[in-house]
Design a protein around this motif. Structure first.
Motif, PDB file in Angstrom:
ATOM      1  N   ALA A 118       0.826  -1.204   0.000  1.00  0.00           N
ATOM      2  CA  ALA A 118       0.000   0.000   0.000  1.00  0.00           C
ATOM      3  C   ALA A 118       0.867   1.265   0.000  1.00  0.00           C
ATOM      4  N   ALA A 149      -0.535   1.111   6.946  1.00  0.00           N
ATOM      5  CA  ALA A 149      -1.541   2.067   7.427  1.00  0.00           C
ATOM      6  C   ALA A 149      -2.695   1.340   8.121  1.00  0.00           C
ATOM      7  N   GLU A 150      -3.210   0.288   7.478  1.00  0.00           N
ATOM      8  CA  GLU A 150      -4.287  -0.499   8.091  1.00  0.00           C
ATOM      9  C   GLU A 150      -3.800  -1.156   9.376  1.00  0.00           C
ATOM     10  N   ASN A 151      -2.569  -1.668   9.332  1.00  0.00           N
ATOM     11  CA  ASN A 151      -1.987  -2.344  10.489  1.00  0.00           C
ATOM     12  C   ASN A 151      -1.891  -1.399  11.685  1.00  0.00           C
ATOM     13  N   THR A 153       1.680  -5.485  16.539  1.00  0.00           N
ATOM     14  CA  THR A 153       1.934  -5.456  15.105  1.00  0.00           C
ATOM     15  C   THR A 153       3.376  -5.859  14.851  1.00  0.00           C
ATOM     16  N   PHE A 161      -3.178  -7.772   7.137  1.00  0.00           N
ATOM     17  CA  PHE A 161      -3.693  -6.511   6.619  1.00  0.00           C
ATOM     18  C   PHE A 161      -3.077  -6.231   5.255  1.00  0.00           C
ATOM     19  N   ARG A 162      -3.607  -5.209   4.570  1.00  0.00           N
ATOM     20  CA  ARG A 162      -3.136  -4.875   3.227  1.00  0.00           C
ATOM     21  C   ARG A 162      -1.903  -3.971   3.241  1.00  0.00           C
ATOM     22  N   GLY A 165      -0.919  -8.323  14.066  1.00  0.00           N
ATOM     23  CA  GLY A 165      -1.115  -7.964  12.672  1.00  0.00           C
ATOM     24  C   GLY A 165       0.186  -8.000  11.894  1.00  0.00           C
ATOM     25  N   ASP A 217       5.866  -5.585  11.826  1.00  0.00           N
ATOM     26  CA  ASP A 217       5.935  -4.909  10.524  1.00  0.00           C
ATOM     27  C   ASP A 217       7.320  -4.293  10.345  1.00  0.00           C
ATOM     28  N   GLN A 222      -3.512   1.436  12.152  1.00  0.00           N
ATOM     29  CA  GLN A 222      -4.848   1.876  12.557  1.00  0.00           C
ATOM     30  C   GLN A 222      -5.498   0.851  13.481  1.00  0.00           C
ATOM     31  N   ALA A 223      -5.359  -0.429  13.113  1.00  0.00           N
ATOM     32  CA  ALA A 223      -5.951  -1.483  13.940  1.00  0.00           C
ATOM     33  C   ALA A 223      -5.282  -1.563  15.305  1.00  0.00           C
ATOM     34  N   GLN A 282      -7.789  -3.017  18.150  1.00  0.00           N
ATOM     35  CA  GLN A 282      -8.349  -4.221  17.532  1.00  0.00           C
ATOM     36  C   GLN A 282      -7.391  -5.397  17.565  1.00  0.00           C
TER      37      GLN A 282
END
Length: 319
Positions: free
Chosen positions: A38, A187-189, A201, A183-184, A155, A203, A191-192, A197
């Motif tokens: 992304a 950013a999604e990671n 993470t 996640f995609r 995540g 990453d 945010q969660a 949620q």
């Protein structure tokens, strides 16, 4: 019209000159670079800086086209339908060497379906939690996860990525049962994670600014030594987990590319890796420069496929 000796010599000279002419004329239009992550993440930022500098050397723009999802293999899949003319390339994460061995119907053959052009760099990986999370360090996080089987989740950018594989290796070595949430992109990671949620993470270092701002806590990094920006944070090896994970990657194109075109591209990318503007991006994300030409990169891919396929079989991982 009869062919004179002078005419014949002229035709022969033109035929001999055509490869050089073709090489000199490449590229004569923009090049598309497929980035299977992304926008805004570590890889996207690094690849955009690289492509900008490579474009200056090639005399044509190298345009990033994001294709996030599926653990980073969508760029490689897209190459299967492209002409091997050098005008469509893709960033090749190490998941490209894993997913075929995790699938009942492999989407491609990493050894036969691509032309490996130029190796670039690797990542700084780490595990982060919210700043107000109850775990002061990675040992505490692992202890709580082990004590609550199936209740902790984490995540990553996708199934089959180095983040996913390494977290499962850690779990296997410590008899932990936790839940993977793909996640995609970063950013999604993030945010969660910030939204509560997920518990953690795993990453690449796109989390760096949030750690520096005090919104996230970095528990561990996965490199061979401590990160320059976060020298207070231990590595996995320092915690007794014998894993180093940097997920090195490069650029490839469709199979059957002209070696002369590959050389032009590799020269541009290797120069771009060392360019001060791009080097500053690598330094920002604690990413090492790891340039390799097509021959060395192809040999690296062969070794990587052997190692990754063996690991997938040993761990019994399936999509």
């Amino acid at each position: 019209m009869p062919v004179t000796r002078r005419h014949a010599l002229g035709l022969g000279a033109a035929a001999l000159a055509s490869p050089a002419l073709a090489q000199r004329s490449f590229p004569d239009k923009p090049i598309r670079m497929l980035v299977p992550w992304a926008p805004g993440g570590t890889t996207d930022v690094q690849m955009r800086a690289l492509c900008e500098q490579a474009g200056k050397r090639l005399g044509q723009a190298v345009v990033v086209d994001n294709k996030p999802g599926a653990g980073g293999i969508l760029g490689a899949q897209a190459l299967l339908n492209e002409r091997p003319d050098g005008y469509t390339l893709a960033q090749m994460p190490i998941s490209v060497f894993r997913v075929p061995f995790m699938s009942q119907r492999p989407p491609f053959d990493p050894l036969a379906d691509f032309t490996y052009v130029s190796h670039l760099t690797g990542y700084l990986f780490g595990v982060v939690v919210k700043a107000d999370a109850p775990w002061p360090d990675f040992r505490a996080f692992l202890a709580d996860a082990k004590a609550s089987p199936g209740k902790f989740n984490y995540g990553t950018p996708g199934v089959g990525t180095s983040l996913h594989i390494t977290m499962e290796q850690i779990a296997t070595g410590r008899d932990i049962n936790w839940v993977h949430v793909p996640f995609r992109g970063v950013a999604e990671n993030m945010q969660a994670l910030l939204g509560g949620q997920i518990h953690a993470t795993a990453d690449s270092s796109g989390w760096g600014p949030l750690v520096e701002e005090g919104r996230l806590r970095l528990l561990v990094t996965w490199g061979p030594e401590r990160a320059k920006r976060f020298p207070q944070v231990p590595t996995l090896k320092e915690l007794g987990i014998d894993i180093v994970s940097t997920s090195p990657y490069g650029v490839a194109g469709p199979k059957g590319m002209d070696p002369a075109v590959v050389r032009v591209l590799d020269n541009a990318f290797r120069d771009a890796v060392a360019d001060p503007v791009h080097a500053a991006v690598l330094d920002k994300f604690d990413m090492p420069a790891m340039p390799m030409g097509p021959e060395a990169y192809t040999a690296f891919v062969r070794r990587s496929v052997e190692v990754e396929s063996a690991m997938i079989r040993r761990m019994g991982l399936r999509m």
